[in-house]
Design an enzyme around this catalytic site. Structure first.
Site, mmCIF file in Angstrom:
data_model
loop_
_atom_site.group_PDB
_atom_site.id
_atom_site.type_symbol
_atom_site.label_atom_id
_atom_site.label_comp_id
_atom_site.label_asym_id
_atom_site.label_seq_id
_atom_site.Cartn_x
_atom_site.Cartn_y
_atom_site.Cartn_z
ATOM 1 N N ALA A 6 0.709 -1.255 0.075
ATOM 2 C CA ALA A 6 -0.061 0.134 -0.143
ATOM 3 C C ALA A 6 0.923 1.211 -0.066
ATOM 4 O O ALA A 6 2.017 1.147 0.423
ATOM 5 C CB ALA A 6 -0.796 0.000 1.305
ATOM 6 N N GLY A 31 0.609 -4.868 0.923
ATOM 7 C CA GLY A 31 -0.638 -5.204 0.081
ATOM 8 C C GLY A 31 -0.361 -5.912 -1.217
ATOM 9 O O GLY A 31 -1.178 -6.472 -1.907
ATOM 10 N N GLU A 53 -0.557 -9.518 -0.268
ATOM 11 C CA GLU A 53 -1.975 -9.617 0.028
ATOM 12 C C GLU A 53 -2.569 -9.859 -1.145
ATOM 13 O O GLU A 53 -3.525 -10.554 -1.293
ATOM 14 C CB GLU A 53 -2.621 -8.536 0.969
ATOM 15 C CG GLU A 53 -1.905 -8.603 2.453
ATOM 16 C CD GLU A 53 -2.188 -7.397 3.064
ATOM 17 O OE1 GLU A 53 -2.091 -6.343 2.747
ATOM 18 O OE2 GLU A 53 -3.116 -7.681 4.124
ATOM 19 N N GLU A 97 4.596 -4.635 7.615
ATOM 20 C CA GLU A 97 4.003 -3.635 8.194
ATOM 21 C C GLU A 97 4.320 -3.414 9.727
ATOM 22 O O GLU A 97 4.313 -2.180 9.847
ATOM 23 C CB GLU A 97 2.406 -4.032 8.170
ATOM 24 C CG GLU A 97 1.588 -3.871 6.759
ATOM 25 C CD GLU A 97 1.977 -5.229 6.012
ATOM 26 O OE1 GLU A 97 2.850 -6.016 6.151
ATOM 27 O OE2 GLU A 97 0.980 -5.181 4.942
HETATM 28 N N1 COA Z 1 4.568 3.095 -0.709
HETATM 29 C C1 COA Z 1 4.952 4.359 -1.333
HETATM 30 N N2 COA Z 1 6.190 4.539 -1.936
HETATM 31 C C2 COA Z 1 6.858 3.465 -2.273
HETATM 32 C C3 COA Z 1 6.410 2.045 -1.647
HETATM 33 C C4 COA Z 1 5.204 2.024 -1.027
HETATM 34 N N3 COA Z 1 4.966 0.789 -0.502
HETATM 35 N N4 COA Z 1 7.380 1.109 -1.980
HETATM 36 C C5 COA Z 1 8.609 1.891 -2.701
HETATM 37 N N5 COA Z 1 8.256 3.155 -2.786
HETATM 38 C C6 COA Z 1 8.789 4.264 -3.768
HETATM 39 C C7 COA Z 1 10.037 4.611 -2.998
HETATM 40 O O1 COA Z 1 9.526 5.755 -2.046
HETATM 41 C C8 COA Z 1 10.372 5.213 -4.181
HETATM 42 O O2 COA Z 1 10.203 6.722 -4.239
HETATM 43 P P1 COA Z 1 11.139 7.929 -4.746
HETATM 44 O O3 COA Z 1 11.967 7.141 -6.086
HETATM 45 O O4 COA Z 1 10.259 8.765 -5.018
HETATM 46 O O5 COA Z 1 11.943 7.954 -3.547
HETATM 47 C C9 COA Z 1 10.528 4.238 -5.159
HETATM 48 O O6 COA Z 1 9.093 3.547 -4.980
HETATM 49 C C10 COA Z 1 11.661 3.286 -5.343
HETATM 50 O O7 COA Z 1 11.780 2.504 -4.092
HETATM 51 P P2 COA Z 1 13.013 2.439 -3.254
HETATM 52 O O8 COA Z 1 12.772 2.101 -2.045
HETATM 53 O O9 COA Z 1 14.017 3.584 -3.785
HETATM 54 O O10 COA Z 1 13.808 1.112 -4.074
HETATM 55 P P3 COA Z 1 14.761 0.234 -3.410
HETATM 56 O O11 COA Z 1 15.244 -0.912 -4.420
HETATM 57 O O12 COA Z 1 15.570 1.074 -2.484
HETATM 58 O O13 COA Z 1 13.849 -0.753 -2.339
HETATM 59 C C11 COA Z 1 11.899 -1.991 -1.556
HETATM 60 C C12 COA Z 1 12.956 -1.439 -2.697
HETATM 61 C C13 COA Z 1 10.779 -2.719 -1.817
HETATM 62 C C14 COA Z 1 12.954 -2.868 -0.666
HETATM 63 C C15 COA Z 1 11.515 -0.622 -0.719
HETATM 64 O O14 COA Z 1 10.905 0.283 -1.721
HETATM 65 C C16 COA Z 1 10.614 -0.840 0.513
HETATM 66 O O15 COA Z 1 10.765 -1.249 1.466
HETATM 67 N N6 COA Z 1 9.320 -0.355 0.302
HETATM 68 C C17 COA Z 1 8.204 -0.594 0.949
HETATM 69 C C18 COA Z 1 7.827 -2.113 1.350
HETATM 70 C C19 COA Z 1 6.621 -1.742 2.488
HETATM 71 O O16 COA Z 1 7.154 -1.589 3.472
HETATM 72 N N7 COA Z 1 5.378 -2.164 1.975
HETATM 73 C C20 COA Z 1 4.275 -2.162 3.042
HETATM 74 C C21 COA Z 1 3.555 -0.912 2.882
HETATM 75 S S1 COA Z 1 2.009 -1.058 4.180
#
Ligand code: COA
Length: 258
Positions: free
Chosen positions: A64, A109, A112, A132
């Site tokens: 999400a 999400g 999910e 989460e």
């Molecule tokens: N919500 C909003 N934005 C998200 C996102 C999310 N769940 N997951 C990734 N993004 C965005 C990042 O903020 C980034 O945006 P930016 O370029 O404007 O800064 C872009 O997507 C790329 O992600 P980034 O984190 O730079 O890539 P990465 O390869 O370094 O890491 C992940 C990849 C998946 C490990 C990392 O993005 C992450 O941990 N995401 C969140 C996962 C999460 O907690 N999901 C559950 C949400 S309830």
């Protein structure tokens, strides 16, 4: 620009979450579009199987949208969870098979969403997780309910409480996905599986989905009655005559969904 792309070919609908610059994170607009797409595909007689995947090389769906979640208060967070659950419930209740072709991160999400699909196949680089708790929340789009039903309570609690990511090979071992293929082969593997499903009796597929989905919510003796009722209904179909006739005549069945 649309966040959810739909392409239809040969009775397969390819649904692509298309927000690659944010790793296909599910914001409110994406969820609204996803709901509309599935409402339409459910009614679309030209579509027999749906495949859900993510745009780009890196992510299926990274969860999400955290930027949106951060501003929620108690009342709106509850409504947000109920709404997300309803969208995924619609996917799980689809009367035609829905395959998740998981092409990268399937987190929060995104995991999910994959859990709500009927079959999950993954590329070797896919990673699953419910992170989460590291954000101070819990999964709210069905993860605490569907994951333990799929992989068992112990493994589900490990994933939900640790928030750690599970690589595709481990996801296969624990039954979170049923097939893993090299990334370059994911689309063709999904297409091959979809075509196999399309060759089966569509009413039988619908009954099988109902028997498994509804039956799992019942005590086993009631589930068995439900299975028998579906089995009985299928005996009234032309498709049953066609399927059995084709077997006995050593030819390929031509099901009509009647
Ligand atoms: N919500 C909003 N934005 C998200 C996102 C999310 N769940 N997951 C990734 N993004 C965005 C990042 O903020 C980034 O945006 P930016 O370029 O404007 O800064 C872009 O997507 C790329 O992600 P980034 O984190 O730079 O890539 P990465 O390869 O370094 O890491 C992940 C990849 C998946 C490990 C990392 O993005 C992450 O941990 N995401 C969140 C996962 C999460 O907690 N999901 C559950 C949400 S309830």
């Amino acid at each position: 620009m649309s966040f959810v792309l739909v392409e239809k070919a040969d009775r397969i609908a390819w649904v692509t979450l298309n927000r690659p610059e944010k790793l296909n994170a599910l914001n409110n607009e994406v969820m609204k579009e996803l709901e509309g797409v599935f409402a339409s595909l459910e009614q679309d007689a030209e579509v027999g199987v749906v495949v859900v995947t993510g745009a780009g090389e890196k992510a299926f769906v990274a969860g999400a949208d955290i930027a949106e979640l951060k501003s929620l208060d108690t009342a709106r967070a509850r409504v947000q969870a109920l709404r997300g659950q309803a969208v995924f419930q619609r996917i799980e209740a689809m009367p035609k098979p829905v395959i998740a072709a998981v092409n990268g991160f399937a987190l929060g999400g995104g995991c999910e969403l994959a859990l709500a699909c009927h079959i999950r196949i993954a590329s070797e680089n896919a990673r699953f997780g419910l992170p989460e708790v590291s954000l101070g929340i819990i999964p709210g789009y069905g993860g605490t309910q569907r994951l333990p039903r799929l992989v068992g309570k112990g493994v589900a609690l490990d994933m939900i409480l640790s928030g750690e990511m599970t690589p595709a090979a481990d996801a296969l071992r624990m039954g979170l996905v049923s097939r893993v293929v090299p990334q370059a082969d994911l689309k063709s593997a999904a297409e091959k599986l979809a075509k196999t499903l399309l060759s089966r009796g569509p009413l039988a597929l619908r009954s099988a989905l109902a028997a498994v989905n509804e039956g799992l919510e019942m005590p086993q003796d009631q589930g068995l009655l439900y299975e028998a009722a579906q089995f009985g209904l299928l005996a009234a179909t032309q498709d049953m005559q066609e399927g059995m006739g084709a077997f006995l005549e050593k030819r390929t069945a031509a099901f009509k969904g009647l």
